[in-house]
Design a protein around this motif. Structure first.
Motif, PDB file in Angstrom:
ATOM      1  N   PHE A  54      -4.518  12.446  -1.281  1.00 56.43           N
ATOM      2  CA  PHE A  54      -5.595  12.027  -1.212  1.00 56.43           C
ATOM      3  C   PHE A  54      -6.400  10.428  -1.808  1.00 56.43           C
ATOM      4  CE2 PHE A  54     -10.068  11.263  -3.031  1.00 56.43           C
ATOM      5  CZ  PHE A  54     -10.889  11.317  -2.006  1.00 56.43           C
ATOM      6  N   GLU A  55      -5.162  10.392  -2.676  1.00 56.90           N
ATOM      7  CA  GLU A  55      -5.298   9.043  -4.003  1.00 56.90           C
ATOM      8  C   GLU A  55      -4.267   7.851  -3.060  1.00 56.90           C
ATOM      9  OE1 GLU A  55      -3.519   9.978  -7.029  1.00 56.90           O
ATOM     10  OE2 GLU A  55      -5.639  11.057  -7.872  1.00 56.90           O
ATOM     11  N   ALA A  56      -3.586   7.914  -1.544  1.00 58.65           N
ATOM     12  CA  ALA A  56      -2.563   7.263  -1.501  1.00 58.65           C
ATOM     13  C   ALA A  56      -3.784   6.585  -0.442  1.00 58.65           C
ATOM     14  CB  ALA A  56      -2.012   7.721  -0.194  1.00 58.65           C
ATOM     15  N   ASP A  57      -3.367   5.452  -0.050  1.00 55.94           N
ATOM     16  CA  ASP A  57      -3.833   4.613   0.729  1.00 55.94           C
ATOM     17  C   ASP A  57      -4.165   4.929   2.081  1.00 55.94           C
ATOM     18  OD1 ASP A  57      -4.683   2.115  -1.400  1.00 55.94           O
ATOM     19  OD2 ASP A  57      -2.665   1.956  -1.318  1.00 55.94           O
ATOM     20  N   HIS A  58      -2.502   6.024   3.110  1.00 54.11           N
ATOM     21  CA  HIS A  58      -2.818   6.240   4.128  1.00 54.11           C
ATOM     22  C   HIS A  58      -1.455   7.819   4.004  1.00 54.11           C
ATOM     23  CE1 HIS A  58      -4.349   2.018   5.451  1.00 54.11           C
ATOM     24  NE2 HIS A  58      -2.879   1.493   4.707  1.00 54.11           N
ATOM     25  N   GLN A 102       0.956  -1.241   0.087  1.00 50.15           N
ATOM     26  CA  GLN A 102      -0.102  -0.363   0.314  1.00 50.15           C
ATOM     27  C   GLN A 102       0.377   1.130  -0.202  1.00 50.15           C
ATOM     28  OE1 GLN A 102      -2.797  -0.315   3.130  1.00 50.15           O
ATOM     29  NE2 GLN A 102      -4.493  -1.144   1.808  1.00 50.15           N
ATOM     30  N   THR A 103       0.338   2.414  -0.881  1.00 53.31           N
ATOM     31  CA  THR A 103       0.929   3.784  -0.465  1.00 53.31           C
ATOM     32  C   THR A 103       0.857   4.525   1.063  1.00 53.31           C
ATOM     33  OG1 THR A 103      -0.700   4.382  -2.135  1.00 53.31           O
ATOM     34  CG2 THR A 103       1.345   3.493  -3.151  1.00 53.31           C
ATOM     35  N   VAL A 104       2.082   5.537   1.065  1.00 52.97           N
ATOM     36  CA  VAL A 104       1.994   6.126   2.051  1.00 52.97           C
ATOM     37  C   VAL A 104       2.126   7.443   1.617  1.00 52.97           C
ATOM     38  CG1 VAL A 104       1.837   6.331   3.895  1.00 52.97           C
ATOM     39  CG2 VAL A 104       1.959   4.485   4.056  1.00 52.97           C
TER      40      VAL A 104
END
Length: 205
Positions: free
Chosen positions: A139-143, A47-49
């Motif tokens: 906003f598009e990141a997972d966290h 996931q992206t942060v």
């Protein structure tokens, strides 16, 4: 008649010494604090942060941001850095990137991309009737990890002043958000605006 040069109250020289606790190893301290969080139950590998980097001078900020990035990478996450400073840096992506790079926050040092943009997403309308803006990359990141300092504000007094909640609305609101929030503060208290927007950001972003 008293001598004007000598008829003075007693004057004493006073020196105040304030406690200044120091962290010997900021990177280790950041790692230790993040390790206390139950992140494993909230994340999935890959996931992206988005990690925020502000424009206020903070000692060792590049080391702190790198430690956050290193911790996230150790959890098999994909962190990236987002400048979060409202309209600072001339209200431009290049200007904001230049500010954080001046603090030593670079892609080479931190080991992850910097995604600087002034583009925002309007996530909702606040209860007071104005739009809530949020950095598009974040906003598009997972966290999102909000990194900043908590301190008194220079222009407002209240139980919430300058800190992580302010970064969530003004810093990550970018230029468009900052313009709106600074305008509506004329009609609502600073504390009300911070709480209203932060509540929406926490629930939706």
């Amino acid at each position: 008649m008293p001598d004007a040069l000598t008829d003075m109250p007693n004057i004493f020289r006073v020196r105040q010494r304030l406690d200044r606790p120091l962290v010997d190893d900021p990177a280790a301290a950041v790692q230790a604090e993040l390790a206390k969080l139950p992140l494993a139950s909230r994340i999935q590998p890959g996931q992206t942060v988005a990690v925020t980097a502000g424009s206020r001078g903070i000692a060792n900020i590049a080391v702190i941001i790198k430690a956050i990035v290193d911790h996230l990478k150790s959890l098999d996450l994909q962190p990236f850095i987002v400048p979060a400073m409202g309209s600072h840096g001339g209200g431009t992506a290049d200007g904001q990137r230049e500010i954080i790079q001046g603090y030593g926050i670079t892609e080479a040092f931190c080991g992850c991309p910097i995604r600087a943009s002034m583009e925002t997403v309007v996530v909702t309308q606040a209860d007071e009737g104005f739009p809530v803006h949020f950095d598009k990359h974040a906003f598009e990141a997972d966290h999102v990890v909000v990194c900043g300092r908590v301190k008194p504000h220079t222009g407002f007094v209240g139980d919430i002043e300058s800190g992580l909640m302010k970064m969530m609305l003004i810093g990550l609101g970018k230029h468009e958000g900052a313009k709106i929030y600074h305008r509506v503060i004329q009609n609502y208290s600073f504390g009300q605006i911070v709480r209203s927007v932060a509540r929406e950001v926490l629930s939706r972003c």
